[in-house]
Design an enzyme around this catalytic site. Structure first.
Site, PDB file in Angstrom:
ATOM      1  N   HIS A 289       0.811  -1.248   0.011  1.00 35.55           N
ATOM      2  CA  HIS A 289      -0.055  -0.022   0.040  1.00 35.55           C
ATOM      3  C   HIS A 289       1.008   1.211   0.072  1.00 35.55           C
ATOM      4  O   HIS A 289       1.894   1.212   0.692  1.00 35.55           O
ATOM      5  CB  HIS A 289      -1.142   0.028   1.036  1.00 35.55           C
ATOM      6  CG  HIS A 289      -0.659  -0.331   2.516  1.00 35.55           C
ATOM      7  ND1 HIS A 289      -0.036  -1.613   2.723  1.00 35.55           N
ATOM      8  CD2 HIS A 289       0.046   0.724   3.470  1.00 35.55           C
ATOM      9  CE1 HIS A 289       0.667  -1.489   4.281  1.00 35.55           C
ATOM     10  NE2 HIS A 289       0.635  -0.341   4.467  1.00 35.55           N
TER      11      HIS A 289
ATOM     12  N   HIS B 192       0.916   5.156   0.944  1.00 34.62           N
ATOM     13  CA  HIS B 192       0.446   6.026   2.022  1.00 34.62           C
ATOM     14  C   HIS B 192       0.385   7.506   1.353  1.00 34.62           C
ATOM     15  O   HIS B 192       1.538   7.900   1.013  1.00 34.62           O
ATOM     16  CB  HIS B 192       0.908   6.155   3.394  1.00 34.62           C
ATOM     17  CG  HIS B 192       1.029   4.906   4.274  1.00 34.62           C
ATOM     18  ND1 HIS B 192       0.364   4.929   5.402  1.00 34.62           N
ATOM     19  CD2 HIS B 192       1.644   4.015   4.280  1.00 34.62           C
ATOM     20  CE1 HIS B 192       0.452   3.755   5.895  1.00 34.62           C
ATOM     21  NE2 HIS B 192       1.375   3.254   5.139  1.00 34.62           N
TER      22      HIS B 192
HETATM   23  P1  5GP Z   1       1.214   0.153   7.604  1.00 42.37           P
HETATM   24  O1  5GP Z   1       1.989   0.281   8.783  1.00 42.37           O
HETATM   25  O2  5GP Z   1       1.473  -1.250   7.006  1.00 42.37           O
HETATM   26  O3  5GP Z   1       2.394   0.910   6.436  1.00 42.37           O
HETATM   27  O4  5GP Z   1       0.130   0.609   7.218  1.00 42.37           O
HETATM   28  C1  5GP Z   1      -0.849   0.147   7.357  1.00 42.37           C
HETATM   29  C2  5GP Z   1      -2.119   1.308   7.531  1.00 42.37           C
HETATM   30  O5  5GP Z   1      -3.380   0.504   7.545  1.00 42.37           O
HETATM   31  C3  5GP Z   1      -2.070   2.050   8.952  1.00 42.37           C
HETATM   32  O6  5GP Z   1      -1.762   3.069   8.714  1.00 42.37           O
HETATM   33  C4  5GP Z   1      -3.392   1.604   9.587  1.00 42.37           C
HETATM   34  O7  5GP Z   1      -3.887   2.895  10.305  1.00 42.37           O
HETATM   35  C5  5GP Z   1      -4.291   1.251   8.299  1.00 42.37           C
HETATM   36  N1  5GP Z   1      -5.508   0.235   8.751  1.00 42.37           N
HETATM   37  C6  5GP Z   1      -5.310  -0.800   9.376  1.00 42.37           C
HETATM   38  N2  5GP Z   1      -6.566  -1.321   9.526  1.00 42.37           N
HETATM   39  C7  5GP Z   1      -7.509  -0.700   9.007  1.00 42.37           C
HETATM   40  C8  5GP Z   1      -8.904  -0.707   8.576  1.00 42.37           C
HETATM   41  O8  5GP Z   1      -9.383  -1.536   9.056  1.00 42.37           O
HETATM   42  N3  5GP Z   1      -9.303   0.368   7.769  1.00 42.37           N
HETATM   43  C9  5GP Z   1      -8.562   1.316   7.509  1.00 42.37           C
HETATM   44  N4  5GP Z   1      -9.166   2.460   6.473  1.00 42.37           N
HETATM   45  N5  5GP Z   1      -7.266   1.429   7.486  1.00 42.37           N
HETATM   46  C10 5GP Z   1      -6.534   0.576   8.164  1.00 42.37           C
END
Ligand code: 5GP
Length: 129
Positions: free
Chosen positions: A115, A117
């Protein structure tokens, strides 16, 4: 320790379905800001900026993180970045924004479905935390 960091250190890097698969299937709700046949973009549930959007491929194809990228992923990787630009414009981020891909435990990745951001709406700092 921040909850984001705790989540990242607890997450297991594997190819199992993630919360994002449920979001793609609309089994759990999200606030979608962009969707086409290739990608879905929705607002982060725990925003780190006034605008915080996640852009994901609808088909993971083994791309659980950037470190797993193969040559066949070049097109979707480029498209994710292009969509980030389209959404930034849609969100009115004329003054600038930040695009981030966290990878692996040290990169603070907590969801193993690649993903992008998109963060904006405030002044960013450098170096990042
Ligand atoms: P990472 O830390 O893997 O780069 O980012 C994962 C992102 O997914 C985090 O910023 C977290 O807040 C978001 N996230 C986790 N679970 C959910 C969810 O159920 N819905 C949404 N909209 N975002 C989520």
């Amino acid at each position: 320790m921040s909850s984001e960091k705790e989540a990242a250190l607890a997450a297991l890097p594997n190819d199992n379905p993630t919360i994002f698969d449920k979001i793609i299937k609309k089994e759990i709700p999200s606030t979608v800001v962009f969707e086409d046949e290739k990608v879905l973009a929705f607002r982060d549930i725990n925003p780190q900026a006034p605008t915080h959007i996640l852009i994901i491929p609808k088909v993971k194809d083994g791309l659980i993180g950037l470190s797993k990228a193969e040559e066949r992923h070049v097109e979707i990787l480029g498209y994710l970045l292009y969509v980030a630009k389209v959404i930034a414009k849609q969100e009115g981020l004329e003054d600038g924004y930040r695009v981030v891909i966290n990878d692996g435990p040290s990169g603070c990745q907590s969801v193993y479905h690649i993903h992008v951001h998109l963060l904006g709406g405030r002044q960013m700092n450098w170096p990042p935390g």
